[in-house]
Design a protein around this motif. Structure first.
Motif, mmCIF file in Angstrom:
data_model
loop_
_atom_site.group_PDB
_atom_site.id
_atom_site.type_symbol
_atom_site.label_atom_id
_atom_site.label_comp_id
_atom_site.label_asym_id
_atom_site.label_seq_id
_atom_site.Cartn_x
_atom_site.Cartn_y
_atom_site.Cartn_z
ATOM 1 N N PRO A 7 38.655 58.804 46.381
ATOM 2 C CA PRO A 7 39.065 60.305 45.853
ATOM 3 C C PRO A 7 40.370 60.528 45.028
ATOM 4 C CG PRO A 7 37.983 60.672 48.024
ATOM 5 C CD PRO A 7 38.286 59.144 47.688
ATOM 6 N N GLU A 8 41.355 59.677 45.619
ATOM 7 C CA GLU A 8 42.648 59.772 45.043
ATOM 8 C C GLU A 8 42.843 59.153 43.540
ATOM 9 O OE1 GLU A 8 43.113 57.318 48.508
ATOM 10 O OE2 GLU A 8 42.211 59.334 48.123
ATOM 11 N N HIS A 9 41.920 58.014 43.414
ATOM 12 C CA HIS A 9 41.765 57.250 42.206
ATOM 13 C C HIS A 9 40.817 57.586 41.129
ATOM 14 C CE1 HIS A 9 44.569 54.364 44.032
ATOM 15 N NE2 HIS A 9 43.899 54.530 45.281
ATOM 16 N N ARG A 10 39.897 58.603 41.410
ATOM 17 C CA ARG A 10 38.903 58.901 40.557
ATOM 18 C C ARG A 10 39.388 59.337 39.119
ATOM 19 N NH1 ARG A 10 35.178 61.658 44.928
ATOM 20 N NH2 ARG A 10 34.430 59.917 45.980
ATOM 21 N N ALA A 11 40.434 60.025 39.195
ATOM 22 C CA ALA A 11 40.632 60.713 37.655
ATOM 23 C C ALA A 11 41.395 59.587 36.830
ATOM 24 C CB ALA A 11 41.927 61.768 38.065
ATOM 25 N N SER A 12 42.134 58.789 37.468
ATOM 26 C CA SER A 12 42.475 57.488 36.717
ATOM 27 C C SER A 12 41.489 56.624 36.261
ATOM 28 C CB SER A 12 43.724 56.806 37.301
ATOM 29 O OG SER A 12 43.033 56.241 38.584
ATOM 30 N N ILE A 13 40.483 56.192 37.104
ATOM 31 C CA ILE A 13 39.356 55.683 36.592
ATOM 32 C C ILE A 13 38.582 56.177 35.533
ATOM 33 C CG2 ILE A 13 37.077 54.785 37.458
ATOM 34 C CD1 ILE A 13 39.549 53.252 38.579
ATOM 35 N N PHE A 14 38.404 57.403 35.737
ATOM 36 C CA PHE A 14 37.659 57.935 34.713
ATOM 37 C C PHE A 14 38.174 58.086 33.379
ATOM 38 C CE2 PHE A 14 34.858 59.868 38.051
ATOM 39 C CZ PHE A 14 33.465 59.104 37.368
ATOM 40 N N LEU A 15 39.570 58.387 33.409
ATOM 41 C CA LEU A 15 40.582 58.304 32.268
ATOM 42 C C LEU A 15 40.692 56.966 31.457
ATOM 43 C CD1 LEU A 15 42.654 59.815 30.536
ATOM 44 C CD2 LEU A 15 44.433 58.610 32.255
ATOM 45 N N PHE A 16 40.542 55.978 32.565
ATOM 46 C CA PHE A 16 40.465 54.402 31.791
ATOM 47 C C PHE A 16 39.111 54.314 31.023
ATOM 48 C CE2 PHE A 16 43.896 53.239 34.958
ATOM 49 C CZ PHE A 16 44.851 53.199 33.727
ATOM 50 N N MET A 17 37.892 54.714 31.699
ATOM 51 C CA MET A 17 36.497 54.548 31.280
ATOM 52 C C MET A 17 36.499 55.217 29.813
ATOM 53 S SD MET A 17 34.357 54.849 34.800
ATOM 54 C CE MET A 17 32.770 55.206 33.758
ATOM 55 N N ASN A 18 37.178 56.507 29.872
ATOM 56 C CA ASN A 18 37.032 57.402 28.767
ATOM 57 C C ASN A 18 37.903 56.638 27.517
ATOM 58 O OD1 ASN A 18 36.197 59.547 26.827
ATOM 59 N ND2 ASN A 18 38.120 60.673 27.599
ATOM 60 N N ALA A 19 38.999 56.071 27.923
ATOM 61 C CA ALA A 19 39.970 55.585 26.875
ATOM 62 C C ALA A 19 39.223 54.028 26.341
ATOM 63 C CB ALA A 19 41.146 54.977 27.616
ATOM 64 N N ALA A 20 38.288 53.460 27.201
ATOM 65 C CA ALA A 20 37.674 52.124 26.874
ATOM 66 C C ALA A 20 36.655 52.632 25.660
ATOM 67 C CB ALA A 20 36.995 51.662 28.065
ATOM 68 N N VAL A 21 35.831 53.910 25.816
ATOM 69 C CA VAL A 21 34.919 54.202 24.943
ATOM 70 C C VAL A 21 35.382 54.561 23.790
ATOM 71 C CG1 VAL A 21 33.169 56.221 24.615
ATOM 72 C CG2 VAL A 21 33.310 54.993 26.958
#
Length: 113
Positions: A7-21
């Motif tokens: 849970p504490e890493h979810r925001a950064s993971i979704f941020l990186f996924m959005n940046a990759a898109v």
């Protein structure tokens, strides 16, 4: 991705996924426009191949998370049993579950402050 990350890493993971898109869109759209000048079927076929390859890689790399959902459903089954109180109507039982979960969320937010 929510099943695979803490849970504490979810925001950064979704941020990186959005940046990759966003980066992929910045690179692929001009490339596709250039290729369409030659033949419109070239970017279509490349896109289909990319989707197929990406799906195969995703299916082969990501672990199965069904067992996580099964343990979650076992936990909520007791809550559903306690909320049913003999009412067989799915509309009422669904409303009771929603009300009960919103009460839990509001109680947690009150205690967190």
């Amino acid at each position: 991705m929510t099943d695979l990350t803490l849970p504490e890493h979810r925001a950064s993971i979704f941020l990186f996924m959005n940046a990759a898109v966003l980066i992929a869109e910045m690179l692929v759209i001009p490339l596709a426009a250039t290729l369409m000048r030659t033949n419109p079927w070239i970017p279509v076929n490349i896109g289909l191949a990319t989707v197929a390859l990406g799906s195969l890689i995703t299916i082969s790399i990501l672990p199965e998370t069904v067992h996580l959902q099964e343990t979650e459903s076992e936990d909520t089954e007791e809550e559903r049993d306690s909320l049913s109180e003999g009412d067989d109507s799915s509309l009422f039982s669904g409303a009771k579950r929603a009300l009960h979960s919103s009460k839990d969320l509001s109680d947690d937010s009150v205690h967190d402050d």
